[in-house]
Design an enzyme around this catalytic site. Structure first.
Site, PDB file in Angstrom:
ATOM      1  N   GLY A 282       0.845  -1.196   0.000  1.00 62.07           N
ATOM      2  CA  GLY A 282       0.000   0.000   0.000  1.00 62.07           C
ATOM      3  C   GLY A 282       0.874   1.237   0.000  1.00 62.07           C
ATOM      4  O   GLY A 282       2.077   1.165   0.306  1.00 62.07           O
TER       5      GLY A 282
ATOM      6  N   GLN B   5       2.773  10.066   1.804  1.00 60.95           N
ATOM      7  CA  GLN B   5       4.074   9.394   1.923  1.00 60.95           C
ATOM      8  C   GLN B   5       5.018   9.786   0.785  1.00 60.95           C
ATOM      9  O   GLN B   5       6.231   9.574   0.894  1.00 60.95           O
ATOM     10  CB  GLN B   5       3.897   7.873   1.935  1.00 60.95           C
TER      11      GLN B   5
ATOM     12  N   CYS C 237       5.637  -0.176   7.736  1.00 63.13           N
ATOM     13  CA  CYS C 237       5.283   1.071   7.048  1.00 63.13           C
ATOM     14  C   CYS C 237       6.498   1.531   6.254  1.00 63.13           C
ATOM     15  O   CYS C 237       7.611   1.561   6.791  1.00 63.13           O
ATOM     16  CB  CYS C 237       4.893   2.142   8.073  1.00 63.13           C
ATOM     17  N   LEU C 238       6.270   1.903   4.993  1.00 67.85           N
ATOM     18  CA  LEU C 238       7.386   2.338   4.150  1.00 67.85           C
ATOM     19  C   LEU C 238       7.972   3.659   4.659  1.00 67.85           C
ATOM     20  O   LEU C 238       9.109   3.988   4.319  1.00 67.85           O
ATOM     21  CB  LEU C 238       6.925   2.466   2.690  1.00 67.85           C
TER      22      LEU C 238
ATOM     23  N   HIS D 147      -4.788   1.282   7.442  1.00 62.01           N
ATOM     24  CA  HIS D 147      -3.439   1.850   7.601  1.00 62.01           C
ATOM     25  C   HIS D 147      -3.255   3.018   6.620  1.00 62.01           C
ATOM     26  O   HIS D 147      -2.738   4.074   6.993  1.00 62.01           O
ATOM     27  CB  HIS D 147      -2.423   0.728   7.348  1.00 62.01           C
ATOM     28  N   GLU D 148      -3.708   2.833   5.368  1.00 64.59           N
ATOM     29  CA  GLU D 148      -3.518   3.888   4.350  1.00 64.59           C
ATOM     30  C   GLU D 148      -4.423   5.087   4.626  1.00 64.59           C
ATOM     31  O   GLU D 148      -3.996   6.244   4.454  1.00 64.59           O
ATOM     32  CB  GLU D 148      -3.774   3.333   2.940  1.00 64.59           C
TER      33      GLU D 148
ATOM     34  N   HIS E 113      -2.915   7.317   7.085  1.00 65.56           N
ATOM     35  CA  HIS E 113      -1.912   8.249   6.528  1.00 65.56           C
ATOM     36  C   HIS E 113      -2.589   9.520   6.014  1.00 65.56           C
ATOM     37  O   HIS E 113      -2.031  10.621   6.119  1.00 65.56           O
ATOM     38  CB  HIS E 113      -1.156   7.599   5.369  1.00 65.56           C
TER      39      HIS E 113
HETATM   40  O1  K1U Z   1       1.581   2.449   3.894  1.00 63.73           O
HETATM   41  C1  K1U Z   1       2.654   1.878   3.900  1.00 63.73           C
HETATM   42  O2  K1U Z   1       3.590   2.343   4.515  1.00 63.73           O
HETATM   43  C2  K1U Z   1       2.826   0.583   3.157  1.00 63.73           C
HETATM   44  C3  K1U Z   1       2.758  -0.624   4.080  1.00 63.73           C
HETATM   45  C4  K1U Z   1       1.327  -1.127   4.122  1.00 63.73           C
HETATM   46  C5  K1U Z   1       0.961  -2.057   5.220  1.00 63.73           C
HETATM   47  C6  K1U Z   1       1.725  -3.143   5.577  1.00 63.73           C
HETATM   48  C7  K1U Z   1       1.334  -4.001   6.584  1.00 63.73           C
HETATM   49  C8  K1U Z   1       0.148  -3.781   7.232  1.00 63.73           C
HETATM   50  C9  K1U Z   1      -0.608  -2.695   6.897  1.00 63.73           C
HETATM   51  C10 K1U Z   1      -0.222  -1.838   5.882  1.00 63.73           C
HETATM   52  C11 K1U Z   1       3.683  -1.690   3.513  1.00 63.73           C
HETATM   53  O3  K1U Z   1       3.487  -2.141   2.442  1.00 63.73           O
HETATM   54  S1  K1U Z   1       5.019  -2.199   4.482  1.00 63.73           S
HETATM   55  C12 K1U Z   1       5.781  -3.464   3.485  1.00 63.73           C
HETATM   56  C13 K1U Z   1       5.021  -4.741   3.454  1.00 63.73           C
HETATM   57  O4  K1U Z   1       4.108  -4.949   4.234  1.00 63.73           O
HETATM   58  C14 K1U Z   1       5.357  -5.781   2.458  1.00 63.73           C
HETATM   59  C15 K1U Z   1       6.438  -5.649   1.621  1.00 63.73           C
HETATM   60  C16 K1U Z   1       6.733  -6.641   0.695  1.00 63.73           C
HETATM   61  C17 K1U Z   1       5.953  -7.758   0.618  1.00 63.73           C
HETATM   62  C18 K1U Z   1       4.878  -7.910   1.450  1.00 63.73           C
HETATM   63  C19 K1U Z   1       4.570  -6.920   2.372  1.00 63.73           C
HETATM   64 ZN    ZN Z   2       2.443   3.318   6.221  1.00 56.18          ZN
END
Ligand code: K1U
Ligand code: ZN
Length: 171
Positions: free
Chosen positions: A46, A51, A94-95, A136-137, A140
């Site tokens: 996401g 972000q 979270c990225l 989560h999004e 943000h």
């Molecule tokens: O919003 C963001 O920062 C993105 C975030 C979204 C998210 C992850 C986990 C739970 C709720 C929301 C991410 O994508 S973090 C990276 C991640 O979860 C992932 C990366 C590669 C493969 C699978 C998952």
């Molecule tokens: Zn996030």
């Protein structure tokens, strides 16, 4: 398309309430496409416009896996119109908080109203990882990051670890 820079917390844009979109036009569609490419590149499941430094109510997601194939979703002005009393816990990342994870409790099921990339109103019933990710999004878009759901003790511990990560990953 373009890969955009992802902001790392703490950053003032990540704390702002993002502005609603009047209409999903070519400019917003371009933003959605660039965000999708940025999310796949990261990689993540996401990404919300704040972000990438854009304080607008736009998000993208793809929770597809090898079994389902890609499931790209693009949303403008998403709103939670119903949330279950049932709560699920998920170990979120979270990225904008690289390499930091914590269990966050959220409603297990939600109903979302949003505008799609053609500016058409849609509804989505989400559960499982999709429900976690969309909440989560949307957080943000309201200037909230996952650590804001934790106790101040856990939050401060993660923010201290993030500070160290930023220092040791500085260019
Ligand atoms: O919003 C963001 O920062 C993105 C975030 C979204 C998210 C992850 C986990 C739970 C709720 C929301 C991410 O994508 S973090 C990276 C991640 O979860 C992932 C990366 C590669 C493969 C699978 C998952
Ligand atoms: Zn996030």
């Amino acid at each position: 398309m373009a890969i955009l820079d992802i902001l790392v917390a703490p950053h003032p844009v990540l704390k702002k309430v993002a502005a609603p979109i009047d209409e999903v036009n070519d400019e917003i569609r371009q933003l959605m496409d660039d965000m999708m490419e940025t999310m796949y590149d990261a990689p993540g499941i996401g990404l919300a416009a704040p972000q990438v430094g854009v304080s607008k109510r736009v998000l993208v997601m793809d929770i597809g896996d090898e079994e389902t194939g890609p499931q790209p979703m693009k949303m403008a002005n998403p709103e939670i119109v119903w949330a279950s009393d049932d709560i699920s816990s998920y170990n979120e990342g979270c990225l904008s908080l690289p390499e930091q994870y914590a269990n966050v409790d959220r409603p297990s099921q939600v109903k979302i109203k949003y505008l799609d990339e053609s500016n058409v109103a849609q509804e989505l019933d989400a559960d499982g990882l999709l429900a976690t990710c969309v909440q989560h999004e949307i957080d943000h878009l309201d200037g909230v990051v996952f650590v804001d759901h934790l106790s101040s003790l856990k939050r401060n511990m993660i923010l201290r670890k993030l500070k160290k990560w930023v220092k040791s990953n500085a260019a």
